[in-house]
Design a protein around this motif. Structure first.
Motif, PDB file in Angstrom:
ATOM      1  N   VAL A   1       0.831  -1.208   0.000  1.00 18.47           N
ATOM      2  CA  VAL A   1       0.000   0.000   0.000  1.00 18.47           C
ATOM      3  C   VAL A   1       0.866   1.258   0.000  1.00 18.47           C
ATOM      4  CG1 VAL A   1      -1.809   1.282   1.210  1.00 18.47           C
ATOM      5  CG2 VAL A   1      -1.847  -1.221   1.204  1.00 18.47           C
ATOM      6  N   VAL A   2       1.723   1.386   1.002  1.00 17.15           N
ATOM      7  CA  VAL A   2       2.567   2.578   1.122  1.00 17.15           C
ATOM      8  C   VAL A   2       3.701   2.552   0.108  1.00 17.15           C
ATOM      9  CG1 VAL A   2       3.900   3.980   2.750  1.00 17.15           C
ATOM     10  CG2 VAL A   2       1.997   2.596   3.577  1.00 17.15           C
ATOM     11  N   LEU A   3       4.125   1.346  -0.286  1.00 17.30           N
ATOM     12  CA  LEU A   3       5.180   1.150  -1.292  1.00 17.30           C
ATOM     13  C   LEU A   3       6.504   1.802  -0.885  1.00 17.30           C
ATOM     14  CD1 LEU A   3       3.151   1.647  -4.608  1.00 17.30           C
ATOM     15  CD2 LEU A   3       3.611  -0.469  -3.340  1.00 17.30           C
ATOM     16  N   LEU A   4       6.937   1.490   0.338  1.00 16.30           N
ATOM     17  CA  LEU A   4       8.238   1.930   0.828  1.00 16.30           C
ATOM     18  C   LEU A   4       9.130   0.713   1.033  1.00 16.30           C
ATOM     19  CD1 LEU A   4       7.215   4.612   3.490  1.00 16.30           C
ATOM     20  CD2 LEU A   4       8.114   5.030   1.202  1.00 16.30           C
ATOM     21  N   GLY A   5      10.436   0.927   0.955  1.00 20.56           N
ATOM     22  CA  GLY A   5      11.378  -0.164   1.154  1.00 20.56           C
ATOM     23  C   GLY A   5      11.358  -1.183   0.032  1.00 20.56           C
ATOM     24  N   LEU A   6      11.068  -0.739  -1.190  1.00 27.22           N
ATOM     25  CA  LEU A   6      10.938  -1.681  -2.304  1.00 27.22           C
ATOM     26  C   LEU A   6      12.278  -2.206  -2.818  1.00 27.22           C
ATOM     27  CD1 LEU A   6       8.077  -0.121  -4.471  1.00 27.22           C
ATOM     28  CD2 LEU A   6       7.942  -1.812  -2.635  1.00 27.22           C
ATOM     29  N   CYS A   7      13.355  -1.496  -2.554  1.00 26.42           N
ATOM     30  CA  CYS A   7      14.664  -1.947  -3.064  1.00 26.42           C
ATOM     31  C   CYS A   7      15.037  -3.329  -2.519  1.00 26.42           C
ATOM     32  CB  CYS A   7      15.731  -0.913  -2.730  1.00 26.42           C
ATOM     33  SG  CYS A   7      17.398  -1.396  -3.230  1.00 26.42           S
ATOM     34  N   PRO A   8      15.087  -3.526  -1.196  1.00 28.90           N
ATOM     35  CA  PRO A   8      15.382  -4.884  -0.713  1.00 28.90           C
ATOM     36  C   PRO A   8      14.260  -5.864  -1.009  1.00 28.90           C
ATOM     37  CG  PRO A   8      14.815  -3.435   1.117  1.00 28.90           C
ATOM     38  CD  PRO A   8      14.974  -2.569  -0.087  1.00 28.90           C
ATOM     39  N   LEU A   9      13.022  -5.383  -0.998  1.00 31.45           N
ATOM     40  CA  LEU A   9      11.894  -6.261  -1.267  1.00 31.45           C
ATOM     41  C   LEU A   9      12.008  -6.903  -2.645  1.00 31.45           C
ATOM     42  CD1 LEU A   9       8.205  -5.604  -0.369  1.00 31.45           C
ATOM     43  CD2 LEU A   9       8.747  -6.290  -2.688  1.00 31.45           C
ATOM     44  N   LEU A  10      12.414  -6.128  -3.630  1.00 29.58           N
ATOM     45  CA  LEU A  10      12.520  -6.633  -4.999  1.00 29.58           C
ATOM     46  C   LEU A  10      13.834  -7.364  -5.239  1.00 29.58           C
ATOM     47  CD1 LEU A  10      11.132  -3.488  -6.857  1.00 29.58           C
ATOM     48  CD2 LEU A  10       9.952  -5.664  -6.566  1.00 29.58           C
ATOM     49  N   ALA A  11      14.869  -7.010  -4.475  1.00 32.86           N
ATOM     50  CA  ALA A  11      16.210  -7.519  -4.792  1.00 32.86           C
ATOM     51  C   ALA A  11      16.478  -8.914  -4.248  1.00 32.86           C
ATOM     52  CB  ALA A  11      17.264  -6.546  -4.259  1.00 32.86           C
ATOM     53  N   VAL A  12      15.996  -9.229  -3.062  1.00 33.37           N
ATOM     54  CA  VAL A  12      16.426 -10.470  -2.411  1.00 33.37           C
ATOM     55  C   VAL A  12      15.342 -11.541  -2.351  1.00 33.37           C
ATOM     56  CG1 VAL A  12      18.033  -9.163  -0.982  1.00 33.37           C
ATOM     57  CG2 VAL A  12      15.794  -9.750  -0.067  1.00 33.37           C
ATOM     58  N   THR A  13      14.171 -11.259  -2.887  1.00 38.53           N
ATOM     59  CA  THR A  13      13.059 -12.207  -2.731  1.00 38.53           C
ATOM     60  C   THR A  13      13.007 -13.243  -3.845  1.00 38.53           C
ATOM     61  OG1 THR A  13      11.622 -10.587  -3.833  1.00 38.53           O
ATOM     62  CG2 THR A  13      11.587 -10.628  -1.425  1.00 38.53           C
ATOM     63  N   ASN A  14      14.169 -13.783  -4.226  1.00 37.72           N
ATOM     64  CA  ASN A  14      14.134 -14.853  -5.233  1.00 37.72           C
ATOM     65  C   ASN A  14      13.872 -16.219  -4.614  1.00 37.72           C
ATOM     66  OD1 ASN A  14      16.570 -14.895  -3.947  1.00 37.72           O
ATOM     67  ND2 ASN A  14      17.804 -15.030  -5.809  1.00 37.72           N
ATOM     68  N   THR A  15      13.889 -16.287  -3.270  1.00 39.90           N
ATOM     69  CA  THR A  15      13.471 -17.505  -2.574  1.00 39.90           C
ATOM     70  C   THR A  15      12.681 -17.113  -1.333  1.00 39.90           C
ATOM     71  OG1 THR A  15      15.399 -17.708  -1.122  1.00 39.90           O
ATOM     72  CG2 THR A  15      15.563 -18.723  -3.306  1.00 39.90           C
TER      73      THR A  15
ATOM     74  N   ILE B   1      13.054 -18.306   1.726  1.00 42.00           N
ATOM     75  CA  ILE B   1      13.923 -18.172   2.891  1.00 42.00           C
ATOM     76  C   ILE B   1      14.617 -16.818   2.910  1.00 42.00           C
ATOM     77  CG2 ILE B   1      16.017 -19.049   3.992  1.00 42.00           C
ATOM     78  CD1 ILE B   1      13.557 -20.712   4.561  1.00 42.00           C
ATOM     79  N   ASN B   2      15.075 -16.348   1.762  1.00 37.75           N
ATOM     80  CA  ASN B   2      15.703 -15.026   1.702  1.00 37.75           C
ATOM     81  C   ASN B   2      14.725 -13.941   2.138  1.00 37.75           C
ATOM     82  OD1 ASN B   2      17.940 -16.310   0.735  1.00 37.75           O
ATOM     83  ND2 ASN B   2      17.809 -15.491  -1.344  1.00 37.75           N
ATOM     84  N   GLY B   3      13.499 -14.034   1.626  1.00 33.44           N
ATOM     85  CA  GLY B   3      12.482 -13.060   2.004  1.00 33.44           C
ATOM     86  C   GLY B   3      12.162 -13.120   3.488  1.00 33.44           C
TER      87      GLY B   3
ATOM     88  N   LEU C   1       6.108 -12.938  -1.886  1.00 31.82           N
ATOM     89  CA  LEU C   1       6.799 -12.661  -3.144  1.00 31.82           C
ATOM     90  C   LEU C   1       7.928 -13.665  -3.366  1.00 31.82           C
ATOM     91  CD1 LEU C   1       7.090 -10.869  -5.603  1.00 31.82           C
ATOM     92  CD2 LEU C   1       8.494  -9.293  -4.247  1.00 31.82           C
ATOM     93  N   GLY C   2       8.674 -13.991  -2.304  1.00 31.37           N
ATOM     94  CA  GLY C   2       9.748 -14.968  -2.426  1.00 31.37           C
ATOM     95  C   GLY C   2       9.222 -16.350  -2.779  1.00 31.37           C
ATOM     96  N   ALA C   3       8.099 -16.744  -2.159  1.00 30.89           N
ATOM     97  CA  ALA C   3       7.508 -18.047  -2.455  1.00 30.89           C
ATOM     98  C   ALA C   3       7.022 -18.119  -3.893  1.00 30.89           C
ATOM     99  CB  ALA C   3       6.354 -18.312  -1.492  1.00 30.89           C
ATOM    100  N   PHE C   4       6.389 -17.052  -4.367  1.00 36.63           N
ATOM    101  CA  PHE C   4       5.897 -17.019  -5.745  1.00 36.63           C
ATOM    102  C   PHE C   4       7.041 -17.124  -6.743  1.00 36.63           C
ATOM    103  CE2 PHE C   4       5.206 -14.307  -9.487  1.00 36.63           C
ATOM    104  CZ  PHE C   4       4.167 -14.999 -10.100  1.00 36.63           C
TER     105      PHE C   4
ATOM    106  N   PRO D   1      13.097  -8.515 -13.319  1.00 37.67           N
ATOM    107  CA  PRO D   1      11.751  -8.327 -13.880  1.00 37.67           C
ATOM    108  C   PRO D   1      10.691  -9.201 -13.211  1.00 37.67           C
ATOM    109  CG  PRO D   1      13.359  -8.466 -15.650  1.00 37.67           C
ATOM    110  CD  PRO D   1      14.083  -8.819 -14.384  1.00 37.67           C
ATOM    111  N   GLY D   2      11.092 -10.410 -12.789  1.00 37.25           N
ATOM    112  CA  GLY D   2      10.153 -11.287 -12.102  1.00 37.25           C
ATOM    113  C   GLY D   2       9.688 -10.710 -10.786  1.00 37.25           C
ATOM    114  N   ALA D   3      10.572  -9.964 -10.116  1.00 34.31           N
ATOM    115  CA  ALA D   3      10.189  -9.328  -8.858  1.00 34.31           C
ATOM    116  C   ALA D   3       9.119  -8.265  -9.095  1.00 34.31           C
ATOM    117  CB  ALA D   3      11.413  -8.700  -8.195  1.00 34.31           C
ATOM    118  N   PHE D   4       9.273  -7.482 -10.160  1.00 33.95           N
ATOM    119  CA  PHE D   4       8.275  -6.449 -10.471  1.00 33.95           C
ATOM    120  C   PHE D   4       6.933  -7.075 -10.837  1.00 33.95           C
ATOM    121  CE2 PHE D   4      12.113  -3.885 -10.964  1.00 33.95           C
ATOM    122  CZ  PHE D   4      11.717  -2.679 -10.407  1.00 33.95           C
ATOM    123  N   PHE D   5       6.972  -8.122 -11.655  1.00 36.10           N
ATOM    124  CA  PHE D   5       5.724  -8.797 -12.030  1.00 36.10           C
ATOM    125  C   PHE D   5       5.049  -9.423 -10.803  1.00 36.10           C
ATOM    126  CE2 PHE D   5       7.631  -9.107 -16.403  1.00 36.10           C
ATOM    127  CZ  PHE D   5       6.655  -8.343 -17.028  1.00 36.10           C
TER     128      PHE D   5
END
Length: 228
Positions: free
Chosen positions: A22-36, A38-40, A147-150, A192-196
């Motif tokens: 909703v607030v869309l803050l802190g998106l840099c780490p949210l998008l960068a490390v959520t490829n798994t 456990i990382n998320g 996001l990491g699970a997806f 790009p997968g993180a944004f989608f």
């Protein structure tokens, strides 16, 4: 000023004012490390702990912090908490520390943490500030985990891959192969997968809220419409 209840604070932090959806803050780490997943989860727990300790500290010291120095003081408090977390991760979760890398110290610059310190903790009692830190961090952690699970499921066909980095040797047996012989979808694991993935989560939440609002309005209209 009327104090918010614990229930209101929790619902706002997790759902109504979710940092990532909703607030869309802190998106840099949210998008960068959520490829798994456990990382998320690991980054989410670190952020939640930072929010709780920094909110509590700011609330306790709000009476002695002068307005002119409050922002530098907030940053100093947050940086101290993050430094302790970084050192603990380096000592006890070294493999996970290497994976998350620069995004652990970058928690200091997360606008959501400074924002909660300024907007809530500096104006409310310690207990409520602690609850706000937990709720905001928990909402952010849920977003990271989803996001990491997806992305992990779409990219590798597994869940909980690398759980041993967080849970130790017994975590090696927690990896779930949801899609056997998955060919791999590289796009889901790349930026790009993180944004989608985030766009799908935001759209799902908005759709749920729109449906809930429409249903509420329909009930209200039925209540005021006289029976013919």
């Amino acid at each position: 000023m009327i104090e918010p209840t614990v229930k209101q604070i929790f619902i706002d932090g997790v759902w109504r004012q979710n940092t990532g959806l909703v607030v869309l803050l802190g998106l840099c780490p949210l998008l960068a490390v959520t490829n798994t997943l456990i990382n998320g989860l690991a980054l989410g727990l670190a952020t939640m702990l930072t929010l709780m300790v920094s909110n509590l500290s700011v609330s306790v010291m709000r009476g002695i912090l002068k307005p002119e120095i409050r922002i530098p003081a907030f940053v100093l408090i947050i940086a101290s908490v993050v430094t302790v977390i970084e050192l603990l991760m380096h000592a006890y979760f070294y493999d996970l520390f290497r994976v998350l890398g620069i995004f652990i110290p970058l928690i200091v610059t997360n606008c959501a943490i400074i924002g909660r310190a300024e907007a809530f903790a500096s104006r409310n009692r310690p207990l409520l500030s602690l609850v706000d830190g937990f709720a905001t961090g928990f909402g952010f952690c849920i977003t990271l985990v989803l996001l990491g699970a997806f992305r992990e499921l779409a990219g590798r066909g597994t869940l909980l891959s690398g759980a041993d980095m967080l849970l130790g040797s017994w975590g090696e047996h927690l990896t779930l192969t949801v899609i056997p012989e998955h060919p791999g979808f590289l796009l889901a694991l790349l930026p790009p997968g993180a944004f989608f993935g985030l766009a799908l989560l935001i759209a799902s939440r908005n759709a749920w809220e729109a449906r809930r609002t429409d249903k509420h309005l329909e009930i209200q209209q039925q209540a005021v419409t006289p029976n013919l």
